[in-house]
Motif scaffolding. Sequence first.
Motif, PDB file in Angstrom:
ATOM      1  N   GLN A  81      -2.034  44.395  67.797  1.00  0.00           N
ATOM      2  CA  GLN A  81      -2.507  45.223  68.907  1.00  0.00           C
ATOM      3  C   GLN A  81      -2.478  44.451  70.228  1.00  0.00           C
ATOM      4  N   ARG A  82      -2.848  43.183  70.180  1.00  0.00           N
ATOM      5  CA  ARG A  82      -2.794  42.351  71.388  1.00  0.00           C
ATOM      6  C   ARG A  82      -1.347  42.216  71.874  1.00  0.00           C
ATOM      7  N   LEU A  83      -0.438  42.009  70.928  1.00  0.00           N
ATOM      8  CA  LEU A  83       0.969  41.872  71.286  1.00  0.00           C
ATOM      9  C   LEU A  83       1.499  43.166  71.885  1.00  0.00           C
ATOM     10  N   TYR A  84       1.068  44.277  71.352  1.00  0.00           N
ATOM     11  CA  TYR A  84       1.476  45.581  71.883  1.00  0.00           C
ATOM     12  C   TYR A  84       0.982  45.743  73.322  1.00  0.00           C
ATOM     13  N   GLN A  85      -0.271  45.344  73.559  1.00  0.00           N
ATOM     14  CA  GLN A  85      -0.840  45.451  74.900  1.00  0.00           C
ATOM     15  C   GLN A  85      -0.096  44.572  75.896  1.00  0.00           C
ATOM     16  N   LEU A  86       0.278  43.360  75.470  1.00  0.00           N
ATOM     17  CA  LEU A  86       0.998  42.454  76.373  1.00  0.00           C
ATOM     18  C   LEU A  86       2.352  43.035  76.765  1.00  0.00           C
ATOM     19  N   ASN A  87       3.057  43.621  75.792  1.00  0.00           N
ATOM     20  CA  ASN A  87       4.355  44.214  76.105  1.00  0.00           C
ATOM     21  C   ASN A  87       4.203  45.452  76.981  1.00  0.00           C
ATOM     22  N   THR A 125      -7.112  40.836  60.677  1.00  0.00           N
ATOM     23  CA  THR A 125      -6.663  39.826  61.634  1.00  0.00           C
ATOM     24  C   THR A 125      -5.253  40.124  62.121  1.00  0.00           C
ATOM     25  N   ARG A 168       1.848  45.812  79.160  1.00  0.00           N
ATOM     26  CA  ARG A 168       1.548  45.263  80.483  1.00  0.00           C
ATOM     27  C   ARG A 168       2.827  44.773  81.169  1.00  0.00           C
ATOM     28  N   THR A 180      -5.308  43.065  64.568  1.00  0.00           N
ATOM     29  CA  THR A 180      -5.792  42.682  65.899  1.00  0.00           C
ATOM     30  C   THR A 180      -4.713  41.939  66.680  1.00  0.00           C
ATOM     31  N   ALA A 181      -4.005  41.008  66.006  1.00  0.00           N
ATOM     32  CA  ALA A 181      -2.936  40.260  66.666  1.00  0.00           C
ATOM     33  C   ALA A 181      -1.805  41.189  67.107  1.00  0.00           C
TER      34      ALA A 181
END
Length: 272
Positions: A247-253, A241, A255, A244-245
Amino acid sequence: MSRMMNQAAVTMNQIQNKLDVIGNNISNNNTTGYKSRQTEFSSLLSQQIDNLNAPENVEGRLTPDGIRVGTGAGLGPIQLNQLQGSTTETDRALDAALTEENTFFQVNRTENGQEETVYTRDGSFFLSPIEGDTVALTTADGHPIIGNDGPIEIQDGFDAIELNDQGQLIVKRGDEQAAEAKLAIAEAIRPSALEAEGDNFFTVSAEADMDEIMQAYEGEDAVINPKALEQSNVDLSQAMTDMTAAQRLYQLNSRSISMGDQMSGLVNTIRS
């Protein structure tokens, strides 16, 4: 680079460090006695930007003047989770699981020609031949286990050998059996001061006062669970978990950097 892009780039680097810690926990899910690492984010330095056009408005102001702008997020110190893992029965005579939290087996390790004492929760021990007809109790990599009288060494030629719940090495020779050695169990007074190293070892930094961090275990109850091993305390579902969180934060930054680059491109194409 714009302020937004710089903040995102700094944060992405720290998120990658967090992913490395989580990945290390997952890869050691089946490592005997492994203690998981935990990380938390904290804000980095912020800059105060004065946006007041009229200095006379400062008088009587209750909120700080200007705007505080952060420079991203960073990882705080990596903490060891010292909670005890589950115990698995192995029926192997030289396996031992410690019964108390913050207690450790002591190991004599030689690095670059110098001996040092390191600590581990891995109680999977072996017998290694040394000089003459003597054998030593060691780790899987051959590092000697320390007893009350130094590294544990016994005469070969015994019929049976096992550890009891007090950490004594019971050796049977013919019709007689006796405790020929005893494990030197150490207790961490300040477990947060221990530093994790490779090979599932913990050390105390050279600058720290050993007496303030480690001491001999003085408990009177059973110190080990013989013929058993302590498993890793990694919570695999929580680790997945967290990954996954992150990785999402990495993707947002990531972006954010892309959007900042696109906005800069649009601004540069504007003609008056």
